[in-house]
Write an enzyme that holds these catalytic residues in place. Structure first.
Site, PDB file in Angstrom:
ATOM      1  N   HIS A 268       0.620  -1.232   0.029  1.00  0.00           N
ATOM      2  CA  HIS A 268       0.077   0.235  -0.001  1.00  0.00           C
ATOM      3  C   HIS A 268       0.985   1.428  -0.080  1.00  0.00           C
ATOM      4  O   HIS A 268       0.778   1.907  -1.065  1.00  0.00           O
ATOM      5  CB  HIS A 268      -0.974   0.019   1.132  1.00  0.00           C
ATOM      6  CG  HIS A 268      -2.044  -1.049   1.087  1.00  0.00           C
ATOM      7  ND1 HIS A 268      -2.623  -1.546   0.049  1.00  0.00           N
ATOM      8  CD2 HIS A 268      -2.247  -2.200   2.042  1.00  0.00           C
ATOM      9  CE1 HIS A 268      -3.653  -2.651   0.259  1.00  0.00           C
ATOM     10  NE2 HIS A 268      -3.084  -2.859   1.692  1.00  0.00           N
ATOM     11  N   ASP A 319      -4.687  -7.982  -3.755  1.00  0.00           N
ATOM     12  CA  ASP A 319      -5.047  -7.969  -2.383  1.00  0.00           C
ATOM     13  C   ASP A 319      -6.460  -8.527  -2.086  1.00  0.00           C
ATOM     14  O   ASP A 319      -6.626  -9.626  -1.702  1.00  0.00           O
ATOM     15  CB  ASP A 319      -5.069  -6.426  -2.236  1.00  0.00           C
ATOM     16  CG  ASP A 319      -5.152  -6.133  -0.582  1.00  0.00           C
ATOM     17  OD1 ASP A 319      -5.227  -6.975   0.334  1.00  0.00           O
ATOM     18  OD2 ASP A 319      -5.088  -4.789  -0.027  1.00  0.00           O
TER      19      ASP A 319
END
Ligand SMILES: [Zn+2]
Length: 442
Positions: A268, A319
């Site tokens: 991220h 993800d």
């Protein structure tokens, strides 16, 4: 065993070449010859190296389209995710992950990094083999025909002030980093004879691993020269909690305790300060953006241009699997940047294609994968240039990155083995997903 694939077009040395003959022995490329007539197995369209999904939580696939109802935030989404986590058994996880990895294979993904923290039974009770869930993931990847980097995740606390795990989170915890390392050692031994598996390490986040335990995880990864991944600065609240508990950002805390480095991938890296970016660069730490998840959860947009400049790797992941399409992840990096900066064309398609292939394979420890060159793993992904999405766009990186989708992947070869032919995988992932996910929400 020797094989030959002839590619109508292929991505070689950072550009498109025509009439490319790729010859292999035992899954490794011997030669890549340009301008050759068709022979062997013919692949139409533009053949790219294997896509790498550098960040996956396989079971989150069960949330797709179910958590898109109503509003909320990352934190309310997490409650739904915990409900699914609590229902999984090693048997149901094997079936679910097998279907999810099959969806990935069909999308041209040849290697997946599974950020695996669902270790134990309900209430945190250990299975007879404490790595039963990890072994289910290893079997799932083998069945789907993809390589797996199993990032065994250390998850100890519910917050940076040392709050104890509770409810569904109990399934994630090993007590302390020493016990995590013991279990991870056993997993490495179990995976020793599995050529499609690498075992790496992960720190779930600075919320879930107290500062004094971070060095143990980092030293484990260093001892094995293994990839080390960590969720970092995904949420503003996470950064604020870290500042309150430690007086520094997650990136600074990770650097102080030896977690950053060239084998490390910060997943991220959305809410970074200028000093955080300097720390990432100084340590050659890699980054993994997951734009379709970050947009789905309302996380924010990370500083891609500063991180893409290196020296660390820049990889991509699906993800939470709001969708599984690495090409969408790749273009989203540039398109998000356009929205944020109100300027077009910051990141070239060729760089994004490299992120989705070479950088991702490296971030997962598959050091000889991600390029079509002699000595590399024979991963070939053919992208249709004549579909309704791509027709007229030509044999270019721009057509693949900005127009094609996972549905345009026609043929997939992983380590010299054909896994997908003419959009067909031997497993029926759609049917399996409908059955398993339907049961989980019933
Ligand atoms: Zn994640």
């Amino acid at each position: 065993m020797s094989d030959a694939w002839w590619c109508e077009h292929a991505w070689v040395d950072g550009r498109v070449a025509d009439g490319v003959l790729v010859t292999t022995t035992d899954g490794v490329i011997d030669a890549v010859e340009v301008g050759r007539p068709p022979t062997g197995t013919c692949l139409q369209g533009l053949v790219i190296p294997g896509l790498a999904n550098a960040h996956s939580h396989a079971f989150h696939r069960a949330l797709r389209a179910h958590t898109q109802r109503g509003g909320g935030s990352f934190w309310t989404w997490r409650e739904a995710m915990y409900r699914i986590a609590d229902r999984l058994t090693p048997q149901s996880y094997l079936a679910l992950a097998r279907a999810v990895y099959t969806e990935m294979a069909s999308a041209g993904i040849t290697a997946v990094g599974e950020f695996h923290y669902l270790h134990h039974g309900p209430g945190g009770v250990l299975y007879a083999d404490p790595n039963e869930m990890g072994r289910a993931l290893i079997s799932a990847a083998a069945d789907a025909g993809v390589r797996l980097t199993l990032l065994d995740t250390c998850y100890l606390t519910a917050g940076p002030a040392g709050e104890p795990l509770d409810g569904p989170q109990l399934r994630f915890g090993d007590g302390d980093a020493d016990r995590w390392a013991q279990r991870a050692d056993a997993l490495r031994s179990a995976a020793e004879d599995e050529p499609h598996v690498l075992v790496g390490a992960a720190v779930h986040s600075v919320r879930a691993v107290p500062a004094e335990q971070l060095a143990r995880v980092a030293s484990w990864a260093q001892a094995y020269d293994a990839p080390l991944h960590v969720h970092s600065s995904e949420q503003v609240a996470e950064v604020e909690q870290c500042l309150a508990a430690y007086g520094c950002t997650p990136t600074a805390l990770l650097r102080e305790h030896g977690v950053l480095g060239s084998r490390t991938t910060a997943v991220h890296a959305t809410h970074l300060t200028a000093q955080d970016i300097a720390d990432m660069r100084a340590t050659s730490t890699g980054t993994c953006f997951c734009p379709t998840t970050e947009r789905d959860l309302g996380d924010g947009i990370g500083p891609a241009p500063a991180l893409l400049d290196g020296p660390g790797l820049f990889s991509l992941g699906t993800d939470s699997h709001a969708m599984i399409d690495l090409l969408e992840e790749a273009r989203a990096v540039e398109l998000d940047e356009r929205l944020a900066g109100r300027r077009r064309g910051t990141i070239p398609a060729a760089r994004l294609l490299d992120a989705a292939t070479f950088d991702g394979q490296q971030a997962l420890g598959w050091t000889t994968a991600g390029r079509l060159e002699p000595g590399a793993r024979a991963d070939l992904v053919a992208v249709d240039l004549a579909s309704v999405r791509t027709a007229g766009g030509g044999a270019t990186a721009e057509n693949v990155v900005f127009a094609a989708s996972a549905a345009d992947v026609t043929d997939v070869v992983v380590d010299g083995r054909t896994v997908v032919t003419d959009r067909h995988h031997r497993l029926d992932a759609g049917r399996a997903l409908a059955e398993i996910i339907g049961e989980m929400w019933s």
